[in-house]
Design a protein around this motif. Structure first.
Motif, PDB file in Angstrom:
ATOM      1  N   ARG A 163       0.842  -1.199   0.000  1.00 30.19           N
ATOM      2  CA  ARG A 163       0.000   0.000   0.000  1.00 30.19           C
ATOM      3  C   ARG A 163       0.878   1.251   0.000  1.00 30.19           C
ATOM      4  O   ARG A 163       1.748   1.409   0.849  1.00 30.19           O
ATOM      5  N   PHE A 164       0.605   2.126  -0.950  1.00 34.25           N
ATOM      6  CA  PHE A 164       1.312   3.396  -1.061  1.00 34.25           C
ATOM      7  C   PHE A 164       0.434   4.476  -0.447  1.00 34.25           C
ATOM      8  O   PHE A 164      -0.741   4.607  -0.802  1.00 34.25           O
ATOM      9  N   ILE A 165       0.977   5.247   0.489  1.00 36.28           N
ATOM     10  CA  ILE A 165       0.201   6.254   1.208  1.00 36.28           C
ATOM     11  C   ILE A 165       0.937   7.593   1.173  1.00 36.28           C
ATOM     12  O   ILE A 165       2.142   7.648   0.923  1.00 36.28           O
ATOM     13  N   ASP A 166       0.201   8.659   1.426  1.00 37.65           N
ATOM     14  CA  ASP A 166       0.820   9.985   1.477  1.00 37.65           C
ATOM     15  C   ASP A 166       0.388  10.716   2.746  1.00 37.65           C
ATOM     16  O   ASP A 166      -0.531  11.539   2.722  1.00 37.65           O
ATOM     17  N   PRO A 167       1.052  10.433   3.871  1.00 30.63           N
ATOM     18  CA  PRO A 167       0.709  11.129   5.119  1.00 30.63           C
ATOM     19  C   PRO A 167       1.156  12.585   5.131  1.00 30.63           C
ATOM     20  O   PRO A 167       0.837  13.318   6.066  1.00 30.63           O
ATOM     21  N   PHE A 168       1.886  13.006   4.088  1.00 27.76           N
ATOM     22  CA  PHE A 168       2.380  14.385   4.000  1.00 27.76           C
ATOM     23  C   PHE A 168       1.520  15.249   3.075  1.00 27.76           C
ATOM     24  O   PHE A 168       1.895  16.380   2.770  1.00 27.76           O
TER      25      PHE A 168
END
Length: 269
Positions: free
Chosen positions: A171-176
């Motif tokens: 899973r690729f995520i973007d918490p930024f």
């Protein structure tokens, strides 16, 4: 005046020495933490962005922070190669790339991007063996006022991370995402004065807790969307814990944080 070839050799060597010493300081504590790993544990891996999060709670699952500030993908791969995890954990979260886009590393060159991808593959091989699910974060943005890192490389390196996740079922995520000024590599606000580190890592822990939905019986996820598109949290499994997600963050070591920040101000990792 030093010749360009000398700096090209000296900088990676100096960087490796700095990170190597800090990794040696962190190693005993990391090994002790790993001995307490359980099948419910979540591993936090990568550079200072991961290290400064501390040890948040992921929906009732404790985390083990094995990140080392200043690490490039190559540093992280070497670090993981020297560790042993006694049980297969529930998940791992990787934050990497900020130190790979330093301008003196020539991140605009195809060979630099290819080298980064190869090292991340090595990291993922370790994490796949150690955890049932792997979450990989996009490269965070940098301040417009900082000159040591290439904002244009943020999208390129994040794209490689997203492609690897799609290829390997992670899973690729973007918490930024909330920090980005548009879809590029520049941050709008929320950074420390060095233009690299965040002003509030508790907020980052909250973002991660919302994005890393961990299934009890995980299945591979192949998400082929562009990294720049908003990445929503995956649907919760019927077997996953219900109720509100919570986290707690252990206070990071201030001395260690300042040591890495001083190095960053000096143009080091």
């Amino acid at each position: 005046m030093r010749a360009p070839w000398f700096e090209a050799v000296a900088r990676p060597w100096r960087h490796g020495r700095i990170v190597g010493r800090y990794r040696a300081e962190r190693h005993p504590g990391i090994c002790a933490a790993l001995r307490a790993a359980t099948p419910d544990s979540v591993l936090l891996v990568g550079n200072s962005h991961a290290e400064y999060i501390g040890t948040p709670d992921f929906g009732g699952r404790p985390s083990l922070n094995i990140a080392v500030g200043g690490s490039t993908a190559a540093d992280c791969a070497r670090h993981l190669a020297g560790l042993r995890v006694p049980v297969r954990c529930a998940a791992s979260v990787l934050i990497i790339g900020t130190n790979d886009i330093m301008r003196w590393r020539r991140p605009e060159q195809a060979r630099s991007v290819a080298r980064f991808e190869a090292e991340v593959r090595r990291i993922l091989e370790s994490l796949e063996a150690w955890s049932a699910q792997v979450f990989v974060a996009a490269v965070p943005p940098v301040g417009a006022w900082t000159t040591g890192r290439d904002p244009a490389a943020v999208a390129v390196f994040s794209g490689r991370l997203a492609a690897l996740c799609a290829e390997r079922g992670h899973r690729f995520i973007d918490p930024f995402a909330a920090l980005r000024d548009g879809a590029g590599g520049i941050a709008g606000s929320g950074l420390y004065r060095d233009g690299v580190h965040l002003a509030d890592y508790t907020r980052l822990a909250t973002e991660l807790a919302g994005l890393t939905v961990i299934d009890r019986d995980p299945t591979p996820c192949r998400d082929t969307r562009s990294w720049a598109e908003p990445v929503a949290a995956p649907a919760r499994s019927a077997l996953a814990p219900s109720g509100p997600r919570s986290f707690r963050t252990a206070a990071p070591n201030p001395a260690a944080n300042l040591r890495v920040l001083r190095a960053a101000w000096a143009g080091r990792p």
